[in-house]
Design a protein around this motif. Structure first.
Motif, PDB file in Angstrom:
ATOM      1  N   ILE A 122       0.762  -1.300   0.110  1.00  0.00           N
ATOM      2  CA  ILE A 122       0.096   0.133  -0.165  1.00  0.00           C
ATOM      3  C   ILE A 122       0.794   1.305  -0.057  1.00  0.00           C
ATOM      4  CG2 ILE A 122      -1.699   1.368   1.603  1.00  0.00           C
ATOM      5  CD1 ILE A 122      -2.973  -1.256   1.939  1.00  0.00           C
ATOM      6  N   ASN A 123       1.857   1.239   0.852  1.00  0.00           N
ATOM      7  CA  ASN A 123       2.856   2.223   0.925  1.00  0.00           C
ATOM      8  C   ASN A 123       3.404   2.574  -0.558  1.00  0.00           C
ATOM      9  OD1 ASN A 123       2.483   3.436   3.392  1.00  0.00           O
ATOM     10  ND2 ASN A 123       3.701   1.882   4.523  1.00  0.00           N
ATOM     11  N   GLU A 124       3.840   1.546  -1.133  1.00  0.00           N
ATOM     12  CA  GLU A 124       4.503   1.874  -2.436  1.00  0.00           C
ATOM     13  C   GLU A 124       3.519   2.184  -3.348  1.00  0.00           C
ATOM     14  OE1 GLU A 124       6.180  -1.712  -5.428  1.00  0.00           O
ATOM     15  OE2 GLU A 124       6.468  -1.798  -3.530  1.00  0.00           O
ATOM     16  N   ILE A 125       2.092   1.657  -3.465  1.00  0.00           N
ATOM     17  CA  ILE A 125       1.062   2.306  -4.243  1.00  0.00           C
ATOM     18  C   ILE A 125       0.921   3.832  -3.978  1.00  0.00           C
ATOM     19  CG2 ILE A 125      -1.147   1.945  -5.109  1.00  0.00           C
ATOM     20  CD1 ILE A 125      -0.772  -0.927  -4.320  1.00  0.00           C
ATOM     21  N   PHE A 176      -3.247  -3.014  -6.075  1.00  0.00           N
ATOM     22  CA  PHE A 176      -2.883  -3.946  -4.734  1.00  0.00           C
ATOM     23  C   PHE A 176      -3.133  -5.644  -5.195  1.00  0.00           C
ATOM     24  CE2 PHE A 176      -3.831  -6.417  -0.905  1.00  0.00           C
ATOM     25  CZ  PHE A 176      -2.853  -6.040  -0.048  1.00  0.00           C
ATOM     26  N   VAL A 177      -4.039  -5.728  -5.858  1.00  0.00           N
ATOM     27  CA  VAL A 177      -4.134  -7.232  -6.504  1.00  0.00           C
ATOM     28  C   VAL A 177      -3.112  -7.550  -7.283  1.00  0.00           C
ATOM     29  CG1 VAL A 177      -5.457  -8.723  -8.074  1.00  0.00           C
ATOM     30  CG2 VAL A 177      -6.562  -7.207  -6.465  1.00  0.00           C
ATOM     31  N   THR A 178      -2.592  -6.578  -8.206  1.00  0.00           N
ATOM     32  CA  THR A 178      -1.505  -6.829  -9.090  1.00  0.00           C
ATOM     33  C   THR A 178      -0.108  -7.135  -8.291  1.00  0.00           C
ATOM     34  OG1 THR A 178      -2.395  -5.496 -10.891  1.00  0.00           O
ATOM     35  CG2 THR A 178      -0.160  -6.153 -11.274  1.00  0.00           C
ATOM     36  N   LYS A 179       0.119  -6.071  -7.477  1.00  0.00           N
ATOM     37  CA  LYS A 179       1.431  -6.227  -6.680  1.00  0.00           C
ATOM     38  C   LYS A 179       1.481  -7.450  -5.662  1.00  0.00           C
ATOM     39  CE  LYS A 179       2.889  -1.274  -7.407  1.00  0.00           C
ATOM     40  NZ  LYS A 179       4.197  -1.173  -7.595  1.00  0.00           N
ATOM     41  N   ASN A 181      -0.077  -9.930  -5.655  1.00  0.00           N
ATOM     42  CA  ASN A 181       0.071 -11.544  -6.374  1.00  0.00           C
ATOM     43  C   ASN A 181       1.332 -11.501  -7.123  1.00  0.00           C
ATOM     44  OD1 ASN A 181      -2.461 -12.228  -5.515  1.00  0.00           O
ATOM     45  ND2 ASN A 181      -3.534 -11.370  -7.193  1.00  0.00           N
ATOM     46  N   SER A 182       2.251 -10.679  -7.395  1.00  0.00           N
ATOM     47  CA  SER A 182       3.402 -10.782  -7.934  1.00  0.00           C
ATOM     48  C   SER A 182       4.692 -11.029  -7.025  1.00  0.00           C
ATOM     49  CB  SER A 182       3.872  -9.358  -8.550  1.00  0.00           C
ATOM     50  OG  SER A 182       4.185  -8.452  -7.674  1.00  0.00           O
ATOM     51  N   PRO A 183       5.632 -11.880  -7.560  1.00  0.00           N
ATOM     52  CA  PRO A 183       6.703 -12.331  -6.571  1.00  0.00           C
ATOM     53  C   PRO A 183       7.599 -11.118  -6.127  1.00  0.00           C
ATOM     54  CG  PRO A 183       7.101 -13.106  -8.836  1.00  0.00           C
ATOM     55  CD  PRO A 183       5.618 -12.605  -8.820  1.00  0.00           C
ATOM     56  N   ASP A 184       8.002 -11.259  -4.958  1.00  0.00           N
ATOM     57  CA  ASP A 184       8.980 -10.150  -4.589  1.00  0.00           C
ATOM     58  C   ASP A 184      10.249  -9.919  -5.184  1.00  0.00           C
ATOM     59  OD1 ASP A 184       7.024  -8.705  -3.078  1.00  0.00           O
ATOM     60  OD2 ASP A 184       7.622  -9.802  -1.329  1.00  0.00           O
TER      61      ASP A 184
END
Length: 184
Positions: A122-125, A176-179, A181-184
């Protein structure tokens, strides 16, 4: 009786596109309708928003062309129905929030790890959002300020704050859904 005949003259002027008649209508009924909405909603800001939006729609969508009864009765009925819709939306949102809270409680310690990851995402978004949108989100949701306080601090209208919040929430949901679900 005199009031009804004045309203009929007002309605006829409105139907002819008279902006002054619209102003008179607003001044005549705004306080009455805002009081009615407040009585139902118990929220002054939401009550005023409902009445203001009704008047905007009356002019923009030319709803006055469909009024064949008393203007007062039409306005009161429209405000009443909009208040009921607002209560219904609020109740639905509250149910979703309650269900989400139950879900979080059920997840237990796994939720703590997920929470940390969610806050990070969330902070990144929020950093990627336009400044005004991010600021409105921070003021209202993180600093727990009222719409009016956020609007005053940002130097914009309350409706602009609401628009920024709506866009921020939409952006958060999508990203949020995209980030998440993506690998770190």
């Amino acid at each position: 009786m005199m009031d009804e005949s004045n309203d009929m003259l007002l309605l006829n002027s409105l139907k002819q596109g008279n902006l002054d008649a619209y102003g008179i209508l607003f001044k005549k009924y705004y306080k009455l309708l805002a009081t009615q909405a407040f009585y139902i909603l118990k929220d002054e800001m939401e009550a005023e928003d409902i009445v203001q939006l009704l008047f905007i729609e009356i002019w923009d969508r030319q709803l006055y062309l469909n009024i064949n009864t008393s203007i007062k009765a039409y306005l009161q009925s429209a405000v009443y129905n909009r208040c009921l819709n607002a209560i219904s939306k609020h109740n639905t949102a509250q149910k979703k929030l309650d269900q989400y809270q139950l879900f979080l409680n059920y997840k237990g310690s796994e939720a703590e790890v997920d929470h940390y990851h969610a806050v990070k995402v969330i902070n990144e978004i929020l950093r990627e959002m336009p400044e005004q949108r991010s600021r409105a989100f921070n003021l209202v949701y993180l600093e727990d300020k009222k719409y009016k306080e956020a609007a005053d601090e940002m130097g914009i209208t309350i409706n602009s704050v609401k628009t920024h919040l709506k866009l921020a929430m939409k952006s958060l949901r999508l990203k949020f859904v995209t980030k998440n679900n993506s690998p770190d």
